[in-house]
Design a protein around this motif. Structure first.
Motif, mmCIF file in Angstrom:
data_model
loop_
_atom_site.group_PDB
_atom_site.id
_atom_site.type_symbol
_atom_site.label_atom_id
_atom_site.label_comp_id
_atom_site.label_asym_id
_atom_site.label_seq_id
_atom_site.Cartn_x
_atom_site.Cartn_y
_atom_site.Cartn_z
ATOM 1 N N GLY A 147 0.711 -1.248 0.150
ATOM 2 C CA GLY A 147 -0.051 -0.135 0.011
ATOM 3 C C GLY A 147 0.923 1.138 -0.112
ATOM 4 N N GLU A 148 0.428 2.235 0.691
ATOM 5 C CA GLU A 148 0.873 3.447 0.749
ATOM 6 C C GLU A 148 2.355 3.564 1.543
ATOM 7 N N ARG A 149 2.908 2.354 1.911
ATOM 8 C CA ARG A 149 4.232 2.353 2.541
ATOM 9 C C ARG A 149 5.294 2.292 1.460
ATOM 10 N N LEU A 150 4.967 2.016 0.228
ATOM 11 C CA LEU A 150 5.941 1.938 -0.936
ATOM 12 C C LEU A 150 5.189 3.163 -1.756
ATOM 13 N N HIS A 151 6.356 3.849 -2.311
ATOM 14 C CA HIS A 151 6.334 4.793 -3.344
ATOM 15 C C HIS A 151 7.181 4.440 -4.483
ATOM 16 N N PHE A 152 6.587 4.147 -5.592
ATOM 17 C CA PHE A 152 7.252 3.773 -6.824
ATOM 18 C C PHE A 152 7.245 4.932 -7.808
ATOM 19 N N LEU A 153 8.203 5.526 -8.354
ATOM 20 C CA LEU A 153 8.402 6.367 -9.452
ATOM 21 C C LEU A 153 9.137 5.857 -10.658
ATOM 22 N N HIS A 154 8.826 6.121 -11.624
ATOM 23 C CA HIS A 154 9.415 5.987 -12.991
ATOM 24 C C HIS A 154 9.383 7.411 -13.619
ATOM 25 N N ASP A 155 10.687 7.894 -13.644
ATOM 26 C CA ASP A 155 10.899 9.075 -14.592
ATOM 27 C C ASP A 155 11.481 8.742 -15.881
ATOM 28 N N PRO A 156 10.793 8.803 -17.149
ATOM 29 C CA PRO A 156 11.320 8.388 -18.312
ATOM 30 C C PRO A 156 12.506 9.092 -18.689
ATOM 31 N N ARG A 196 11.826 13.197 2.310
ATOM 32 C CA ARG A 196 10.646 13.625 2.732
ATOM 33 C C ARG A 196 9.549 12.490 3.145
ATOM 34 N N PHE A 197 9.555 11.502 1.931
ATOM 35 C CA PHE A 197 8.662 10.398 1.983
ATOM 36 C C PHE A 197 9.334 9.509 3.331
ATOM 37 N N LEU A 198 10.589 9.234 3.016
ATOM 38 C CA LEU A 198 10.898 8.375 4.145
ATOM 39 C C LEU A 198 10.899 8.872 5.533
ATOM 40 N N LEU A 199 10.973 9.911 5.826
ATOM 41 C CA LEU A 199 11.015 10.765 7.115
ATOM 42 C C LEU A 199 9.664 10.854 7.754
ATOM 43 N N SER A 200 9.053 11.375 6.772
ATOM 44 C CA SER A 200 7.544 11.740 7.126
ATOM 45 C C SER A 200 6.417 11.181 6.511
ATOM 46 N N GLY A 201 6.695 10.291 5.521
ATOM 47 C CA GLY A 201 5.549 9.571 4.944
ATOM 48 C C GLY A 201 4.849 10.553 3.892
ATOM 49 N N THR A 202 5.335 11.925 3.593
ATOM 50 C CA THR A 202 4.559 12.799 2.537
ATOM 51 C C THR A 202 5.259 12.565 1.134
ATOM 52 N N VAL A 203 4.267 12.345 0.264
ATOM 53 C CA VAL A 203 4.690 12.069 -1.095
ATOM 54 C C VAL A 203 4.404 13.787 -1.738
ATOM 55 N N THR A 204 5.515 14.044 -2.586
ATOM 56 C CA THR A 204 5.497 15.423 -3.301
ATOM 57 C C THR A 204 5.851 14.860 -4.541
ATOM 58 N N SER A 205 5.834 15.931 -5.557
ATOM 59 C CA SER A 205 6.093 15.670 -7.131
ATOM 60 C C SER A 205 7.568 16.204 -7.068
#
Length: 234
Positions: free
Chosen positions: A198-207, A225-234
């Motif tokens: 779920g939301e504990r994984l953030h996957f990003l593919h940047d072409p 930011r994601f690892l330390l706080s769980g916040t997802v930003t662009s």
């Protein structure tokens, strides 16, 4: 400043490249500047960079020797990741926890790396969940171990913390190798999501992203930011 306050820790591989271009072999991540900016948002951590062993880097970071049909593209060795993770967990972390104001529990301990550093970060997360709670896997070179990374993930409990997993579309000038980077990271992401991460994984593919410190530096604010706080930003 509260002198009793304690902080999470982020352990970076390839420490020569983390803080200063003067010590780097390929550019710097700017982790000190990134963490200074994040501190202004209230996201604070201690950063520790472990330098690699130079020509021993591949051996240190690889859990297994490369597949027989891929040996021509690698330096000798492979299979030293277990010893490296033991050193990180027993020696380095013990020293850091006894000298700095850390929060030593796994939920406050992060490991981050790129390419082979991403490979060994996964190995640390899966083999020592009692030590490392979160991981950043940037452009991981899983293909160097054949299907070992996916098999290891399938045989291990789901990570209890957060994982950032990413890959660029231009990781290599060799189209087959670039595709291997993409396929392996996507397979791992799909496997973990199918098991309910779920939301504990953030996957990003940047072409457009290449396999270089400049690309990892650009992504690092979002990673931390994601690892330390769980916040997802662009």
């Amino acid at each position: 400043m509260d002198p009793q306050r304690r902080y999470p820790v982020v352990y970076f591989h390839d420490g020569q490249n983390v803080f200063d271009a003067a010590t780097s072999f390929s550019g710097e991540w700017g982790a000190d500047e990134v963490l200074t900016e994040l501190a202004r948002e209230g996201v604070e951590a201690i950063a520790v960079g472990l330098p690699n062993g130079g020509e021993r880097r591949f051996h240190e970071y690889s859990p297994v020797p490369p597949p027989q049909d891929a040996r021509g593209g690698f330096p000798p060795g492979g299979g030293g990741a277990g010893a490296y993770v033991r050193f990180l967990a027993r020696t380095v972390k013990s020293l850091v926890d006894t000298t700095l104001r850390t929060r030593p529990a796994p939920e406050f301990t992060h490991v981050v790396g790129s390419s082979m550093g991403g490979v060994v970060s996964l190995h640390a997360l899966l083999t020592r969940p009692d030590v490392f709670g979160h991981a950043g896997l940037l452009s991981p070179a899983f293909w160097t171990g054949g299907d070992f990374a996916l098999r290891q993930a399938a045989a291990s409990p789901l990570p209890a913390g957060r994982v950032w997993l990413d890959v660029g579309g231009r990781e290599s000038d060799d189209p087959a190798r670039a595709e291997a980077y993409r396929q392996d990271t996507e397979r791992l992401a799909e496997h973990w999501q199918a098991r309910g991460m779920g939301e504990r994984l953030h996957f990003l593919h940047d072409p457009q992203a290449i396999h270089h410190e400049s690309a990892w530096r650009a992504r690092l604010p979002s990673v931390l930011r994601f690892l330390l706080s769980g916040t997802v930003t662009s």
